[in-house]
Write a protein that holds these residues in place. Structure first.
Motif, PDB file in Angstrom:
ATOM      1  N   GLU A  63       0.824  -1.154  -0.081  1.00  0.00           N
ATOM      2  CA  GLU A  63       0.026   0.010  -0.046  1.00  0.00           C
ATOM      3  C   GLU A  63       0.980   1.404  -0.038  1.00  0.00           C
ATOM      4  O   GLU A  63       1.885   1.292   0.681  1.00  0.00           O
ATOM      5  CB  GLU A  63      -1.096  -0.093   1.408  1.00  0.00           C
ATOM      6  CG  GLU A  63      -2.179   0.798   1.223  1.00  0.00           C
ATOM      7  CD  GLU A  63      -1.875   2.242   1.716  1.00  0.00           C
ATOM      8  OE1 GLU A  63      -2.332   3.173   0.930  1.00  0.00           O
ATOM      9  OE2 GLU A  63      -1.069   2.213   2.496  1.00  0.00           O
ATOM     10  N   LEU A  64       0.569   2.160  -0.922  1.00  0.00           N
ATOM     11  CA  LEU A  64       1.556   3.232  -1.052  1.00  0.00           C
ATOM     12  C   LEU A  64       1.759   4.276   0.121  1.00  0.00           C
ATOM     13  O   LEU A  64       2.747   4.549   0.541  1.00  0.00           O
ATOM     14  CB  LEU A  64       0.739   4.134  -2.161  1.00  0.00           C
ATOM     15  CG  LEU A  64       1.578   5.508  -2.425  1.00  0.00           C
ATOM     16  CD1 LEU A  64       2.974   4.975  -2.852  1.00  0.00           C
ATOM     17  CD2 LEU A  64       0.907   6.431  -3.315  1.00  0.00           C
ATOM     18  N   VAL A  65       0.641   4.714   0.718  1.00  0.00           N
ATOM     19  CA  VAL A  65       0.883   5.590   1.902  1.00  0.00           C
ATOM     20  C   VAL A  65       1.724   4.907   3.057  1.00  0.00           C
ATOM     21  O   VAL A  65       2.608   5.510   3.727  1.00  0.00           O
ATOM     22  CB  VAL A  65      -0.567   5.865   2.559  1.00  0.00           C
ATOM     23  CG1 VAL A  65      -0.601   6.872   3.927  1.00  0.00           C
ATOM     24  CG2 VAL A  65      -1.384   6.829   1.413  1.00  0.00           C
ATOM     25  N   SER A  66       1.231   3.538   3.352  1.00  0.00           N
ATOM     26  CA  SER A  66       1.998   2.835   4.370  1.00  0.00           C
ATOM     27  C   SER A  66       3.496   2.691   3.881  1.00  0.00           C
ATOM     28  O   SER A  66       4.348   2.660   4.931  1.00  0.00           O
ATOM     29  CB  SER A  66       1.378   1.420   4.536  1.00  0.00           C
ATOM     30  OG  SER A  66       2.000   0.509   5.476  1.00  0.00           O
ATOM     31  N   PHE A  67       3.546   2.489   2.698  1.00  0.00           N
ATOM     32  CA  PHE A  67       5.106   2.176   2.464  1.00  0.00           C
ATOM     33  C   PHE A  67       6.037   3.601   2.462  1.00  0.00           C
ATOM     34  O   PHE A  67       7.056   3.634   3.113  1.00  0.00           O
ATOM     35  CB  PHE A  67       5.202   1.852   0.899  1.00  0.00           C
ATOM     36  CG  PHE A  67       6.418   1.698   0.302  1.00  0.00           C
ATOM     37  CD1 PHE A  67       7.508   0.777   0.602  1.00  0.00           C
ATOM     38  CD2 PHE A  67       7.109   2.927  -0.396  1.00  0.00           C
ATOM     39  CE1 PHE A  67       8.636   0.787  -0.222  1.00  0.00           C
ATOM     40  CE2 PHE A  67       8.359   2.838  -0.861  1.00  0.00           C
ATOM     41  CZ  PHE A  67       9.333   1.600  -0.835  1.00  0.00           C
ATOM     42  N   MET A  68       5.248   4.639   2.075  1.00  0.00           N
ATOM     43  CA  MET A  68       5.928   6.180   2.225  1.00  0.00           C
ATOM     44  C   MET A  68       6.088   6.421   3.649  1.00  0.00           C
ATOM     45  O   MET A  68       7.051   6.849   3.956  1.00  0.00           O
ATOM     46  CB  MET A  68       5.002   7.160   1.414  1.00  0.00           C
ATOM     47  CG  MET A  68       5.140   7.063   0.062  1.00  0.00           C
ATOM     48  SD  MET A  68       6.889   7.166  -0.810  1.00  0.00           S
ATOM     49  CE  MET A  68       6.539   6.688  -2.365  1.00  0.00           C
ATOM     50  N   ASN A  69       5.371   6.075   4.555  1.00  0.00           N
ATOM     51  CA  ASN A  69       5.426   6.354   5.999  1.00  0.00           C
ATOM     52  C   ASN A  69       6.533   5.592   6.649  1.00  0.00           C
ATOM     53  O   ASN A  69       7.312   5.983   7.361  1.00  0.00           O
ATOM     54  CB  ASN A  69       4.077   5.961   6.627  1.00  0.00           C
ATOM     55  CG  ASN A  69       3.229   7.166   6.587  1.00  0.00           C
ATOM     56  OD1 ASN A  69       3.527   8.396   6.643  1.00  0.00           O
ATOM     57  ND2 ASN A  69       1.868   6.686   6.619  1.00  0.00           N
ATOM     58  N   ASN A  70       6.675   4.226   6.198  1.00  0.00           N
ATOM     59  CA  ASN A  70       7.831   3.554   6.508  1.00  0.00           C
ATOM     60  C   ASN A  70       8.838   4.103   6.254  1.00  0.00           C
ATOM     61  O   ASN A  70      10.108   4.004   6.756  1.00  0.00           O
ATOM     62  CB  ASN A  70       7.529   1.760   6.103  1.00  0.00           C
ATOM     63  CG  ASN A  70       6.466   1.322   6.787  1.00  0.00           C
ATOM     64  OD1 ASN A  70       6.211   1.753   7.958  1.00  0.00           O
ATOM     65  ND2 ASN A  70       5.910   0.272   6.204  1.00  0.00           N
ATOM     66  N   VAL A  71       9.029   4.491   4.999  1.00  0.00           N
ATOM     67  CA  VAL A  71      10.318   5.116   4.394  1.00  0.00           C
ATOM     68  C   VAL A  71      10.718   6.121   5.141  1.00  0.00           C
ATOM     69  O   VAL A  71      12.029   6.573   5.395  1.00  0.00           O
ATOM     70  CB  VAL A  71      10.517   5.227   2.912  1.00  0.00           C
ATOM     71  CG1 VAL A  71      11.323   6.247   2.270  1.00  0.00           C
ATOM     72  CG2 VAL A  71      10.016   4.068   2.056  1.00  0.00           C
ATOM     73  N   SER A  72       9.747   7.131   5.489  1.00  0.00           N
ATOM     74  CA  SER A  72      10.224   8.374   6.048  1.00  0.00           C
ATOM     75  C   SER A  72      10.712   8.093   7.541  1.00  0.00           C
ATOM     76  O   SER A  72      11.323   8.976   8.002  1.00  0.00           O
ATOM     77  CB  SER A  72       9.049   9.324   6.170  1.00  0.00           C
ATOM     78  OG  SER A  72       8.996  10.483   6.792  1.00  0.00           O
ATOM     79  N   SER A  73      10.255   7.040   7.947  1.00  0.00           N
ATOM     80  CA  SER A  73      10.589   6.862   9.573  1.00  0.00           C
ATOM     81  C   SER A  73      11.700   6.414   9.754  1.00  0.00           C
ATOM     82  O   SER A  73      12.581   6.343  10.713  1.00  0.00           O
ATOM     83  CB  SER A  73       9.398   5.915  10.234  1.00  0.00           C
ATOM     84  OG  SER A  73       9.404   4.613   9.371  1.00  0.00           O
ATOM     85  N   ILE A  74      12.291   5.480   8.658  1.00  0.00           N
ATOM     86  CA  ILE A  74      13.547   4.849   8.710  1.00  0.00           C
ATOM     87  C   ILE A  74      15.051   5.389   7.850  1.00  0.00           C
ATOM     88  O   ILE A  74      15.955   4.816   7.988  1.00  0.00           O
ATOM     89  CB  ILE A  74      13.593   3.427   8.420  1.00  0.00           C
ATOM     90  CG1 ILE A  74      13.208   3.039   6.949  1.00  0.00           C
ATOM     91  CG2 ILE A  74      12.620   2.679   9.194  1.00  0.00           C
ATOM     92  CD1 ILE A  74      13.079   1.752   6.375  1.00  0.00           C
ATOM     93  N   SER A  75      14.670   6.292   7.157  1.00  0.00           N
ATOM     94  CA  SER A  75      15.687   7.203   6.359  1.00  0.00           C
ATOM     95  C   SER A  75      16.057   8.487   6.702  1.00  0.00           C
ATOM     96  O   SER A  75      15.449   8.853   7.664  1.00  0.00           O
ATOM     97  CB  SER A  75      14.961   7.142   4.907  1.00  0.00           C
ATOM     98  OG  SER A  75      14.123   8.171   4.753  1.00  0.00           O
ATOM     99  N   ILE A  76      17.021   8.833   6.288  1.00  0.00           N
ATOM    100  CA  ILE A  76      17.576  10.027   6.838  1.00  0.00           C
ATOM    101  C   ILE A  76      16.901  11.213   5.919  1.00  0.00           C
ATOM    102  O   ILE A  76      16.936  12.660   6.264  1.00  0.00           O
ATOM    103  CB  ILE A  76      19.072  10.392   6.240  1.00  0.00           C
ATOM    104  CG1 ILE A  76      19.133  10.374   4.869  1.00  0.00           C
ATOM    105  CG2 ILE A  76      19.721   9.162   7.143  1.00  0.00           C
ATOM    106  CD1 ILE A  76      20.753  10.568   4.368  1.00  0.00           C
TER     107      ILE A  76
END
Length: 452
Positions: A63-76
């Motif tokens: 799911e797009l929004v869930s993926f982007m939230n995960n990326v934002s939380s773990i990336s710089i």
């Protein structure tokens, strides 16, 4: 140590120079390299944004929004996703990504965005992409501007290190510069109190070393002047006290009622001679002071030097004829431009000394001639002569070769000093030669000039 001290001023000046230099360097580096750094960082953000989109597309069923939230939380990176209506779809983090609506529409239209103003945060990029036929805009920026802040931190650390190291070196350098000046100050203070035996030791060859050498030379000259002053005062006191003692003693002796006329006349003669001696001393002192302070400037006129010498010889005839001295003249016709009265005093003093120190039946030879652009006068006698170690001192006031000051030889030691002063004013030279017991040779050289 107050702000008025040279050490404090040097330290503050150098620290001020360092601070200003660092500020200018910081501003210049920012202006020169900001655009380049921004461009590289935006390229990096665009590349990573594309990588995020590519990763999502390769993740089937995510799911797009869930993926982007995960990326934002773990990336710089701080990211935000906007749908076709411009509505943000991701949770707001500690670093909210808030581009302007015009930028969002620009990206949704299919174009990448650079140089986005984001409340002073720096920088931000936008990338368009589609999912299942729907348009989205992905905006990416660094969390807390980590790369930028890290770079600034490193630069600031380097600048602070340069400032601290520079300040320490300046403290040491300023002390190295000021320390010899403090020694000079202390030495000058001792000299002001009359201690002229001050010498500053240094091996430096720079301007401060030259200043120390000049100070040492000045101290030696002042010590010599002080010694000459003391000797001058002592000599004046002696020259005045001696005739005054004689006058006082013989005047008291004349008060005796029982005294022969012959004794009375003898005492009166001595009193008269000592009075004349005091008068000559006073006259010579005034003349020497006048010459030294330039109260009577040179008044040059053209006259025959040989004729002037003849007149001086005639004026002193009673002195040299009384001692049966033979005076020989060898005078060439010489015309000079000089102060006639002052030069007459020169020849009178020199010839008078030659007669004074030449024994009865002796000889004095006077020669005048031209030598290139100079007129030369040479006075030679066969008198007592002058020792070589005293020839440089005979032109000092009150210097006498006869240390005992034999009263049989009159004089107060000022004649040659007056001669030297007059010749210096005429830019002339005087030299003495001969041997002790073998006579003296005084050579005077005057420049042939039309004006002085």
């Amino acid at each position: 140590m107050g702000i008025k001290s040279l050490y404090t001023r040097i330290v503050l000046t150098f620290i001020g120079v360092i601070v200003v230099s660092l500020v200018i360097a910081s501003i210049a580096s920012t202006l020169l390299f900001r655009d380049t750094f921004t461009h590289k960082l935006e390229n990096s953000l665009l590349s990573n944004g594309k990588q995020i989109i590519q990763t999502y597309r390769s993740s089937v069923g995510t799911e797009l929004v869930s993926f982007m939230n995960n990326v934002s939380s773990i990336s710089i990176y701080a990211i935000q996703l906007f749908d076709a209506s411009g509505k943000p779809l991701l949770e707001e983090g500690t670093e909210p990504v808030v581009p302007g609506m015009e930028r969002i529409r620009h990206v949704l239209a299919g174009s990448e965005a650079r140089g986005i103003e984001n409340e002073g945060r720096y920088p931000m990029v936008g990338l368009p992409f589609e999912v299942n036929g729907k348009s989205y805009a992905l905006f990416v920026m660094l969390k807390n501007n980590e790369m930028w802040m890290q770079s600034n931190k490193e630069v600031n650390t380097e600048m602070l290190t340069v400032f601290l190291v520079g300040s320490i070196l300046i403290l040491a350098a300023a002390r190295f510069i000021v320390k010899p000046l403090l020694r000079l100050r202390d030495a000058a203070g001792r000299m002001a109190k009359g201690q002229f035996d001050v010498q500053i030791r240094t091996n430096r060859q720079d301007e401060i070393g030259q200043l120390n050498a000049s100070f040492n030379e000045m101290a030696l000259e002042l010590a010599q002047l002080d010694r000459m002053r003391r000797e001058f005062v002592a000599n004046v006191s002696h020259e005045i006290q001696s005739p005054l003692t004689s006058i006082s003693g013989f005047a008291k002796a004349m008060k005796q009622k029982r005294m022969s006329e012959e004794s009375r006349m003898y005492y009166l003669t001595i009193i008269e001679e000592e009075s004349d001696r005091l008068s000559r001393l006073s006259h010579n002192l005034l003349r020497l002071s006048s010459l030294q302070h330039d109260r009577h400037p040179v008044q040059p006129v053209a006259f025959r030097l040989d004729e002037q010498l003849r007149k001086v010889v005639i004026a002193l005839e009673l002195q040299w004829s009384g001692k049966e001295i033979e005076v020989e003249l060898d005078l060439e016709p010489v015309t000079v431009q000089a102060d006639e009265d002052q030069l007459s005093q020169v020849w009178t003093n020199l010839l008078g000394n030659a007669i004074k120190f030449t024994p009865v039946g002796g000889k004095v030879h006077i020669r005048a001639y031209l030598d290139g652009h100079s007129a030369v006068v040479r006075i030679t006698d066969n008198g007592i002569g002058i020792p070589e170690d005293q020839r440089t001192d005979i032109f000092k006031p009150f210097h006498k070769v006869d240390k005992a000051r034999d009263r049989a030889v009159s004089g107060n030691g000022l004649g040659l000093s007056i001669v030297k002063q007059i010749l210096d004013k005429h830019e002339g030279e005087i030299r003495v030669d001969g041997e002790a017991g073998g006579g003296s040779i005084f050579t005077v050289r005057l420049p042939l000039r039309k004006d002085l």
